[in-house]
Design a protein around this motif. Structure first.
Motif, PDB file in Angstrom:
ATOM      1  N   HIS A   1       0.934  -1.201  -0.151  1.00 26.35           N
ATOM      2  CA  HIS A   1       0.134   0.066   0.104  1.00 26.35           C
ATOM      3  C   HIS A   1       0.648   1.179   0.172  1.00 26.35           C
ATOM      4  O   HIS A   1       1.991   1.224   0.522  1.00 26.35           O
ATOM      5  CB  HIS A   1      -1.045   0.034   1.254  1.00 26.35           C
ATOM      6  N   VAL A   2       0.255   2.276  -0.522  1.00 26.35           N
ATOM      7  CA  VAL A   2       1.040   3.731  -0.668  1.00 26.35           C
ATOM      8  C   VAL A   2       1.385   4.183   0.650  1.00 26.35           C
ATOM      9  O   VAL A   2       0.596   4.008   1.622  1.00 26.35           O
ATOM     10  CB  VAL A   2       0.363   4.745  -1.450  1.00 26.35           C
ATOM     11  N   ASP A   3       2.621   4.662   0.882  1.00 28.08           N
ATOM     12  CA  ASP A   3       3.185   5.242   2.090  1.00 28.08           C
ATOM     13  C   ASP A   3       3.510   4.206   3.273  1.00 28.08           C
ATOM     14  O   ASP A   3       3.578   4.627   4.172  1.00 28.08           O
ATOM     15  CB  ASP A   3       1.886   6.337   2.720  1.00 28.08           C
ATOM     16  N   HIS A   4       3.418   3.031   2.824  1.00 30.48           N
ATOM     17  CA  HIS A   4       3.943   2.093   3.795  1.00 30.48           C
ATOM     18  C   HIS A   4       5.562   2.041   3.993  1.00 30.48           C
ATOM     19  O   HIS A   4       5.835   1.261   4.993  1.00 30.48           O
ATOM     20  CB  HIS A   4       3.367   0.617   3.490  1.00 30.48           C
ATOM     21  N   GLY A   5       6.183   2.842   3.191  1.00 28.50           N
ATOM     22  CA  GLY A   5       7.560   2.860   3.334  1.00 28.50           C
ATOM     23  C   GLY A   5       8.458   1.962   2.463  1.00 28.50           C
ATOM     24  O   GLY A   5       9.539   1.907   2.723  1.00 28.50           O
ATOM     25  N   LYS A   6       7.869   1.751   1.284  1.00 29.76           N
ATOM     26  CA  LYS A   6       8.568   0.917   0.515  1.00 29.76           C
ATOM     27  C   LYS A   6       9.778   1.397  -0.145  1.00 29.76           C
ATOM     28  O   LYS A   6      10.893   1.013   0.000  1.00 29.76           O
ATOM     29  CB  LYS A   6       7.868   0.629  -1.051  1.00 29.76           C
ATOM     30  N   SER A   7       9.516   2.864  -0.642  1.00 31.81           N
ATOM     31  CA  SER A   7      10.707   3.580  -1.331  1.00 31.81           C
ATOM     32  C   SER A   7      11.732   3.719  -0.156  1.00 31.81           C
ATOM     33  O   SER A   7      13.341   3.802  -0.548  1.00 31.81           O
ATOM     34  CB  SER A   7      10.172   4.730  -2.073  1.00 31.81           C
ATOM     35  N   THR A   8      11.558   4.021   0.829  1.00 28.84           N
ATOM     36  CA  THR A   8      12.317   4.534   2.131  1.00 28.84           C
ATOM     37  C   THR A   8      13.102   3.282   2.374  1.00 28.84           C
ATOM     38  O   THR A   8      14.164   3.271   2.733  1.00 28.84           O
ATOM     39  CB  THR A   8      11.579   4.925   3.252  1.00 28.84           C
TER      40      THR A   8
ATOM     41  N   THR B   1       5.760   7.689  -4.900  1.00 26.27           N
ATOM     42  CA  THR B   1       6.128   7.015  -5.893  1.00 26.27           C
ATOM     43  C   THR B   1       5.027   7.033  -7.043  1.00 26.27           C
ATOM     44  O   THR B   1       3.800   6.794  -6.661  1.00 26.27           O
ATOM     45  CB  THR B   1       6.590   5.602  -5.609  1.00 26.27           C
TER      46      THR B   1
ATOM     47  N   LYS C   1       8.274   0.529   9.707  1.00 29.00           N
ATOM     48  CA  LYS C   1       7.753   1.367  10.501  1.00 29.00           C
ATOM     49  C   LYS C   1       7.649   1.034  12.220  1.00 29.00           C
ATOM     50  O   LYS C   1       6.849   1.327  12.610  1.00 29.00           O
ATOM     51  CB  LYS C   1       6.664   2.128  10.050  1.00 29.00           C
TER      52      LYS C   1
ATOM     53  N   ASP D   1       9.414   1.121  14.572  1.00 32.05           N
ATOM     54  CA  ASP D   1       9.543   2.348  15.449  1.00 32.05           C
ATOM     55  C   ASP D   1       8.452   2.970  15.877  1.00 32.05           C
ATOM     56  O   ASP D   1       8.427   3.615  16.906  1.00 32.05           O
ATOM     57  CB  ASP D   1      10.735   3.162  15.119  1.00 32.05           C
ATOM     58  N   LEU D   2       7.278   2.738  15.059  1.00 32.79           N
ATOM     59  CA  LEU D   2       6.209   3.692  15.443  1.00 32.79           C
ATOM     60  C   LEU D   2       5.469   2.777  16.443  1.00 32.79           C
ATOM     61  O   LEU D   2       4.039   3.323  16.643  1.00 32.79           O
ATOM     62  CB  LEU D   2       5.499   4.206  14.065  1.00 32.79           C
TER      63      LEU D   2
ATOM     64  N   SER E   1      12.674  -1.282  10.514  1.00 33.60           N
ATOM     65  CA  SER E   1      12.620   0.355  10.667  1.00 33.60           C
ATOM     66  C   SER E   1      13.722   0.911   9.929  1.00 33.60           C
ATOM     67  O   SER E   1      14.773   0.822  10.007  1.00 33.60           O
ATOM     68  CB  SER E   1      12.688   0.738  12.087  1.00 33.60           C
ATOM     69  N   ALA E   2      12.977   1.719   8.803  1.00 35.94           N
ATOM     70  CA  ALA E   2      13.954   2.227   7.935  1.00 35.94           C
ATOM     71  C   ALA E   2      14.603   3.520   8.700  1.00 35.94           C
ATOM     72  O   ALA E   2      15.962   3.700   8.273  1.00 35.94           O
ATOM     73  CB  ALA E   2      13.251   2.749   6.518  1.00 35.94           C
ATOM     74  N   THR E   3      14.031   3.976   9.433  1.00 41.12           N
ATOM     75  CA  THR E   3      14.410   5.151  10.247  1.00 41.12           C
ATOM     76  C   THR E   3      15.546   4.917  11.114  1.00 41.12           C
ATOM     77  O   THR E   3      16.505   5.454  11.533  1.00 41.12           O
ATOM     78  CB  THR E   3      13.261   5.884  11.096  1.00 41.12           C
TER      79      THR E   3
HETATM   80  N1  LIG Z   1       9.334   6.253  11.302  1.00 40.64           N
HETATM   81  C1  LIG Z   1       9.155   5.863  10.119  1.00 40.64           C
HETATM   82  N2  LIG Z   1       8.745   6.257   9.050  1.00 40.64           N
HETATM   83  C2  LIG Z   1       8.995   5.661   8.068  1.00 40.64           C
HETATM   84  C3  LIG Z   1       9.500   4.531   7.816  1.00 40.64           C
HETATM   85  N3  LIG Z   1       9.628   3.945   6.535  1.00 40.64           N
HETATM   86  C4  LIG Z   1       9.091   4.901   5.664  1.00 40.64           C
HETATM   87  N4  LIG Z   1       8.593   6.174   6.645  1.00 40.64           N
HETATM   88  C5  LIG Z   1       8.123   7.217   6.237  1.00 40.64           C
HETATM   89  O1  LIG Z   1       6.684   7.023   5.510  1.00 40.64           O
HETATM   90  C6  LIG Z   1       6.533   7.670   4.548  1.00 40.64           C
HETATM   91  C7  LIG Z   1       6.147   7.127   3.115  1.00 40.64           C
HETATM   92  O2  LIG Z   1       7.382   6.319   2.858  1.00 40.64           O
HETATM   93  P1  LIG Z   1       7.616   5.929   1.474  1.00 40.64           P
HETATM   94  O3  LIG Z   1       9.000   5.304   1.431  1.00 40.64           O
HETATM   95  O4  LIG Z   1       7.510   7.136   0.334  1.00 40.64           O
HETATM   96  O5  LIG Z   1       6.349   4.955   1.178  1.00 40.64           O
HETATM   97  P2  LIG Z   1       5.982   4.056  -0.061  1.00 40.64           P
HETATM   98  O6  LIG Z   1       4.831   4.939  -0.767  1.00 40.64           O
HETATM   99  O7  LIG Z   1       5.455   2.761   0.434  1.00 40.64           O
HETATM  100  O8  LIG Z   1       7.238   3.973  -1.096  1.00 40.64           O
HETATM  101  C8  LIG Z   1       7.765   8.808   4.376  1.00 40.64           C
HETATM  102  O9  LIG Z   1       7.506   9.826   4.889  1.00 40.64           O
HETATM  103  C9  LIG Z   1       8.738   7.869   5.023  1.00 40.64           C
HETATM  104  O10 LIG Z   1       9.467   8.866   5.712  1.00 40.64           O
HETATM  105  C10 LIG Z   1      10.000   3.767   8.973  1.00 40.64           C
HETATM  106  O11 LIG Z   1      10.602   2.623   9.036  1.00 40.64           O
HETATM  107  N5  LIG Z   1       9.889   4.549  10.361  1.00 40.64           N
END
Ligand SMILES: Nc1nc2c(ncn2[C@@H]2O[C@H](COP(=O)(O)OP(=O)(O)O)[C@@H](O)[C@H]2O)c(=O)[nH]1
Ligand SMILES: [Mg+2]
Length: 638
Positions: A10-17, A39, A115, A117-118, A149-151
């Protein structure tokens, strides 16, 4: 070893990060993506695993508006990293991507619970439970699940380890010797020119090769090859490749085209596939529905014909023929996904079974045919393609088999007699029998229509069977070997066929025969035989065939015994005198000059005598000469 993985989720779940954290490469390469923090199109990165495996990574968009881009990127991967954010858990595109992975046959992967860490441990445990529940019926049910946790960086090494583990047991990519590169990006690079990228399939692509773009048919040449920014001479199937092409402009290239060796893959506008419909669909897939077809990196709008039934409801599967509104370059065995343009949803997908575009007369027939052709064993699949003669290449394409599988299946089928080889092609025994019976029927008809002819012209029978010359020759050989057809000079006949005169013809012949016997060496000419006795040319040919007369040239016909007695007289004269003139031959046989000439010519032709000036001399010993003529005038020996 090179491998390719892709993200999903799903969008914003942290794939690209996550990909950036793993590789140091930001897959969101577009300005708009960086501004919106989302993305939109495919992103690319790579890493090297501890065991040395080079892994290309395709990062896909999660937003439902960009699912078509996700589909263009996900097809060629070895394994997926399904990303689920620990704080949000399973969301709509988690499920939709999961369904698409299953339709595309991608059954290997790792679940990354991001994520981490959240959330606290209790929450994480609940989410893990939810995730397992959502995956329960999927191919990823037992996939490793890693909390990351990518963070903070926690879990990243464990994730890399899990990816290595999954890729370690992934099967090697097939090499059919026919490389194809479904293009996912085309761009120009200053100093280089035109570049296309993609995941290479089915064969090795080398520097300097001439290639064709399908659809379009445009040609180009490979001037440079890279994988993960490293220049290479040869790209192997299953690797991410950037190809620098000369002789073609970027405007002539687009995502969805396929780079192939010229002539090795044709575009198609009608294809048939076994489609599984998702049980989540809002409405059944009905006849004539407008759908969007995604395959490889390409997509096209199409009308769907549901074969064998009126519609396919959620959870059902069946054969669907797709009439494409723009052509696609696909091969049998390729996966495809069908989506509905509105309301936007994934309908289902499956495996391409036919790209030849043949339209079935009845939809039920088409479904049955496709069932046969996709039957499980390689031998069955090969056999199902051999309803007409096909080359090895055609067999491989239609049965969707590699060369090795095809060859061992063919060998097995030939051993068991289920397949017959005809020159450059193969044919099922059943289809061979159909052709053989057709040939026999044509011969029987020809014999009935022309009972006086010894056989039917080869060309006439070949035309009735419809085989090209080389295959026809091999086919005829088989029939002759099996004793089903006999060759009579230039004609073909059934072994049972004999020239038969009807009673009236037989009666006419008896009269003519009496006339021939009355003056054996001054017999009536063929013209007289026709006018006086009704022995026309065809009947005379039949009598010759039967051995009752012998035609010498077009203007003389003798009884065989007349020829033997003429030869006997001439040979004894030659044995005594050494030479003989035409006049002497006429006198000693009581013939005439007009009749003697063809008779002497016959002896010359048989190698019994030879001309020497105006005379003739004997070539053979007298006894051998007599025997030779005896043989030459008996029907069985002619
Ligand atoms: N706290 C935290 N935030 C994260 C983590 N991974 C991604 N994010 C945040 O989640 C948001 C969406 O990440 P993104 O990689 O663009 O999601 P994508 O749409 O799945 O590619 C961004 O603001 C990231 O900084 C994580 O492991 N921990
Ligand atoms: Mg992203």
């Amino acid at each position: 070893m090179t491998r390719v993985i892709g993200t999903a989720g799903h969008v914003d779940h942290g794939k690209s990060t996550l990909i950036r954290a793993l590789t140091g490469i930001d897959p969101d390469r577009l300005k708009e993506e960086r501004e919106r923090g989302m993305t939109i199109d495919l992103g690319f990165a790579w890493l090297t695993l501890p065991d040395g495996t080079d892994v290309g990574i395709v990062d896909v968009p999660g937003h439902q508006d960009f699912i078509r881009n996700m589909l263009a990127g996900i097809g060629g991967i070895d394994a997926v990293v399904l990303v689920i954010a620990a704080d949000e858990s399973v969301m709509p595109q988690t499920r939709e991507h999961l369904a698409i992975l299953s339709l595309l046959g991608i059954d290997r992967g790792v679940i990354a619970l991001t994520k981490r860490d959240l959330v606290d441990d209790e929450w994480a445990a609940l989410v893990r439970e939810e995730v397992r529940q959502a995956l329960r019926t999927s191919a990823l049910a037992d996939a490793p699940l890693v909390e990351v946790s990518a963070t903070t960086g926690t879990g990243l090494d464990a994730l890399t380890g899990a990816i290595a583990q999954v890729l370690g047991v992934a099967p090697p990519r097939r090499d059919l010797g026919r490389p194809r590169l479904p293009v996912d990006r085309a761009f120009t690079m200053s100093g280089f020119g035109t570049v296309v990228t993609g995941t290479l399939l089915d064969g090795v692509l080398g520097m300097g090769e001439e290639v064709e773009l399908v659809p379009s048919g445009k040609r180009a040449r490979v001037r440079g090859l890279q994988t993960h920014r490293r220049a290479i001479d040869q790209a192997h199937p299953g690797s991410r490749v950037a190809v620098n092409l000369t002789g073609i402009d970027k405007s002539e290239l687009a995502r969805g085209m396929v780079v192939v060796r010229p002539g090795s893959l044709a575009e198609t506008s009608i294809l048939s596939a076994r489609v599984d419909v998702l049980d989540t669909v809002s409405a059944p897939l009905a006849h004539d529905d407008l759908v969007r077809v995604h395959t490889g990196t390409a997509e096209a709008m199409a009308r769907a014909s549901v074969l064998g039934s009126a519609e396919l409801a959620g959870g059902a599967s069946g054969w669907v023929q797709l009439r494409l509104q723009s052509p696609l370059a696909v091969a049998v065995g390729d996966r495809l996904v069908l989506r509905r343009p509105s309301p936007s949803e994934t309908i289902g997908g499956g495996v391409v079974a036919d790209v030849t575009g043949g339209r079935a007369r009845r939809r039920a027939d088409a479904a049955a045919d496709l069932d046969r052709r996709t039957a499980p064993s390689a031998a069955k699949r090969v056999l199902a393609t051999l309803d007409e003669p096909r080359t090895q290449q055609e067999i491989a394409e239609r049965a969707a088999l590699g060369a090795a599988e095809r060859d061992s299946a063919l060998a097995e089928l030939q051993r068991s007699g289920e397949v017959v080889a005809l020159a450059d092609a193969f044919l099922s025994r059943a289809a061979f029998e159909t052709l053989a019976r057709r040939a026999e029927r044509s011969l029987a008809m020809a014999h009935r229509a022309s009972p006086l002819r010894s056989g039917a012209p080869r060309e006439e029978i070949r035309a009735s069977v419809g085989l090209p010359p080389k295959r026809w020759a091999a086919f005829l050989d088989e029939l002759v070997k099996a004793g089903r057809v006999t060759v009579r000079a230039t004609a073909l006949a059934l072994p049972s066929h004999e020239v038969r005169l009807d009673p009236a013809q037989e009666a006419r012949w008896q009269k003519a025969r009496a006339a021939l016997q009355a003056t054996p060496l001054q017999p009536p000419t063929p013209a007289q035989l026709e006018s006086d006795y009704g022995i026309d040319r065809e009947l005379l040919a039949a009598l010759d065939e039967r051995g009752d007369v012998m035609r010498l040239g077009s203007d003389a016909a003798f009884l065989p015994e007349a020829i033997r007695s003429f030869a006997g007289a001439v040979i004894s004269e030659l044995a005594a005198a050494g030479t003989i003139t035409v006049a002497r031959a006429r006198d000693i046989t009581g013939s005439s000059r007009r009749h003697v000439l063809p008779l002497l010519g016959f002896l010359d032709d048989r190698g019994v005598t030879r001309r020497s000036g105006d005379d003739r001399i004997l070539v053979l010993e007298p006894d051998a000469a007599i025997q030779k003529i005896a043989r030459a005038t008996h029907r069985e020996d002619r």
